[in-house]
Enzyme design. Structure first.
Site, PDB file in Angstrom:
ATOM      1  N   ASP A 246      54.717 121.831  34.178  1.00 26.12           N
ATOM      2  CA  ASP A 246      55.139 120.981  35.285  1.00 26.12           C
ATOM      3  C   ASP A 246      55.408 121.812  36.532  1.00 26.12           C
ATOM      4  O   ASP A 246      55.281 123.037  36.541  1.00 26.12           O
ATOM      5  CB  ASP A 246      56.342 120.121  34.893  1.00 26.12           C
ATOM      6  CG  ASP A 246      57.573 120.943  34.529  1.00 26.12           C
ATOM      7  OD1 ASP A 246      57.810 121.977  35.173  1.00 26.12           O
ATOM      8  OD2 ASP A 246      58.316 120.525  33.619  1.00 26.12           O
ATOM      9  N   LYS A 268      55.272 116.681  38.530  1.00 29.70           N
ATOM     10  CA  LYS A 268      55.606 115.626  39.476  1.00 29.70           C
ATOM     11  C   LYS A 268      56.791 116.075  40.314  1.00 29.70           C
ATOM     12  O   LYS A 268      57.664 116.805  39.854  1.00 29.70           O
ATOM     13  CB  LYS A 268      55.935 114.318  38.761  1.00 29.70           C
ATOM     14  CG  LYS A 268      56.781 114.475  37.497  1.00 29.70           C
ATOM     15  CD  LYS A 268      56.827 113.182  36.749  1.00 29.70           C
ATOM     16  CE  LYS A 268      57.481 113.327  35.380  1.00 29.70           C
ATOM     17  NZ  LYS A 268      56.626 114.023  34.421  1.00 29.70           N
TER      18      LYS A 268
END
EC number: 2.1.1.107
Length: 480
Positions: A246, A268
């Protein structure tokens, strides 16, 4: 890279050593271990070399060095006590494009000798490119203490079994995974205990029962500083076929991933593009069903606002085997690097972690609980809602003068810690780059005195650097 590390096959190759003293003897010992045919040019030999010559282990040319000596050899070492002679050897070797080393004279070397850790056939070379030979020696000593002598036996046994494993397991991935399991399992323990026969029986058993299914390891990468990745986490990312990572995983951590592993970004951010969680879950399942070893690499700790529980529920539902490697969560790492203790006998008897980014249908936050005094409140993903957070806490009794901090890029070289009070928390958060962590409580007031890392490390009690050199090469060494 000043020198290219390379291992040369000297078995049966002629090597010339100019010099017959103790310095030459040390190099000759290494050359003989490598199977080289050593020719020594020197008017005299010391006792050690004389014995080797008498046993026909070296060829002694008892004469003055001549240019002809270098023409039929593979490489040359100048180890005499005559500096002018050594440099002449270098010049002649260079003119013939022969590799040459003048011992302890780096400017007159086309190759240099590293410090060596020998677990034959495993060999590890350590070099400072000639800049700090004592440091290289200390590193070698540290590695010598860490690496078991059974490594060589393990490599020899594995070599005998390579063909059998290759015949049984057809793909490179299957074979790599098999050996990784053995080198970290019972086989390795048996070899270490000198139980060679039992170790080979274990290999046969494991080869017959070799599991070919996929596996997912949920790994916490920590808050950013690669030095804070756990040893188990490092082992997992270096054994992975594919790593799903991530946006909170730092470049330093990613650089530790095995080079031939596939890397897929599934991150994200609050203000940017995002990979839907459902897509990440489906990808983990698909890759595992393909028989691949998957690492889901998450910033901080996967079970602290990392949605790790949801991901494992998906894997369990699809009967995919998994494991979890905890990581240092941002609230612990970033505050430590900012010099803000989460608890303190004089200021805070508890610490509360809360997320500023909730599901749309989640119940309202218990602000009365969060507004209690004498506790430290740490808010993840709260920068965008800092104004609302400050307002609600004050409405429920928290003083506007309560110290507050916004820590950005925690534990990384770019870390910034902006401090103020609850009254101006929104202003602090507005200019803070992401990822940012909000800390509220009296302990924030200790930041100025205890700050030690990065550009904020100007506290009066700052004691040097994050890591004393090499963790203190000598046991018990501490920062001064």
């Amino acid at each position: 890279m000043n020198y290219f590390p390379i291992f040369a096959n000297l078995a049966g190759r002629p090597v010339l050593v100019v010099g017959g003293g103790s310095v030459a003897a040390r190099k000759i010992s290494l050359l003989l271990d490598a199977g080289a045919q050593v020719r020594v040019v020197a008017n005299q030999l010391n006792a050690e070399l004389s014995a080797l010559a008498a046993e026909n282990k070296i060829l002694w040319l008892a004469e003055e060095f001549r240019a002809e000596h270098i023409r039929t050899v593979f490489l040359i070492i100048a180890a005499s006590s005559d500096q002018a002679l050594n440099r002449r050897v270098f010049q002649l070797a260079e003119s013939c494009q022969k590799p040459v080393n003048v011992v302890d004279d780096r400017d007159y070397c086309s190759f240099i000798f590293p410090s060596i850790i020998n677990r034959n056939p495993i060999q590890i070379a350590v070099s400072s490119s000639g800049s700090a030979p004592v440091l290289a020696r200390l590193l070698r000593e540290k590695l010598e203490a860490l690496l078991p002598h059974s490594l060589g036996d393990m490599a020899e046994i594995s070599g005998r079994w390579r063909d059998a494993v290759k015949a049984k397991l057809k793909s490179v991935t299957e074979r790599r995974r098999f050996w990784e399991k053995q080198f970290n399992g019972r086989f390795a323990a048996l070899v270490k205990n000198q139980q060679t026969a039992q170790a080979e029986q274990e290999l046969a058993k494991q080869l017959e029962q070799n599991y070919q299914g996929g596996f997912v390891s949920l790994v916490g990468a920590g808050p950013g500083d690669a030095g804070l990745l756990t040893l188990k986490g490092l082992q997992e990312i270096q054994q992975a076929d594919v790593v799903l990572y991530d946006a909170l995983v730092s470049d330093g951590i990613l650089s530790l991933v095995r080079r031939d592993a596939e890397r897929i970004f599934v991150g994200k951010r609050a203000r940017g593009d995002r990979t839907p969680q459902e897509d990440t879950n489906a990808l983990m399942v698909r890759l595992a069903r393909e028989g691949r070893r998957v690492v889901r690499l998450k910033g901080g700790d996967p079970f602290v606002f990392g949605r790790g529980g949801e991901e494992l529920e998906t894997l369990a539902r699809h009967q995919i085997p998994f494991s979890v490697v905890p990581g240092i969560t941002a609230a612990v790492g970033a505050t430590a690097y900012a010099g803000i203790p989460l608890t303190h006998r004089d200021y805070a008897q508890s610490a509360v972690f809360v997320t500023g980014h909730r599901k749309a249908d989640a119940p309202d936050i218990e602000w009365q609980t969060l507004a209690r005094s004498r506790q430290t409140l740490v808010i993840y993903m709260g920068a965008l809602k800092a104004a609302l957070i400050a307002e609600r806490l004050q409405q429920h009794g928290r003083s506007p003068d309560t110290p507050a901090a916004v820590i950005s890029q925690g534990t990384l070289p770019a870390q910034k810690t902006a401090t103020g009070t609850l009254a101006n928390l929104a202003e602090l958060a507005e200019t803070a780059p992401n990822p940012a962590l909000i800390v509220i409580g009296e302990v924030v007031g200790l930041h100025e005195k205890l700050a030690w890392f990065g550009e904020n490390g100007e506290g009066e009690n700052r004691v040097g650097q994050a890591y004393p050199a090499l963790g203190g090469l000598n046991a018990g060494q501490r920062a001064a």
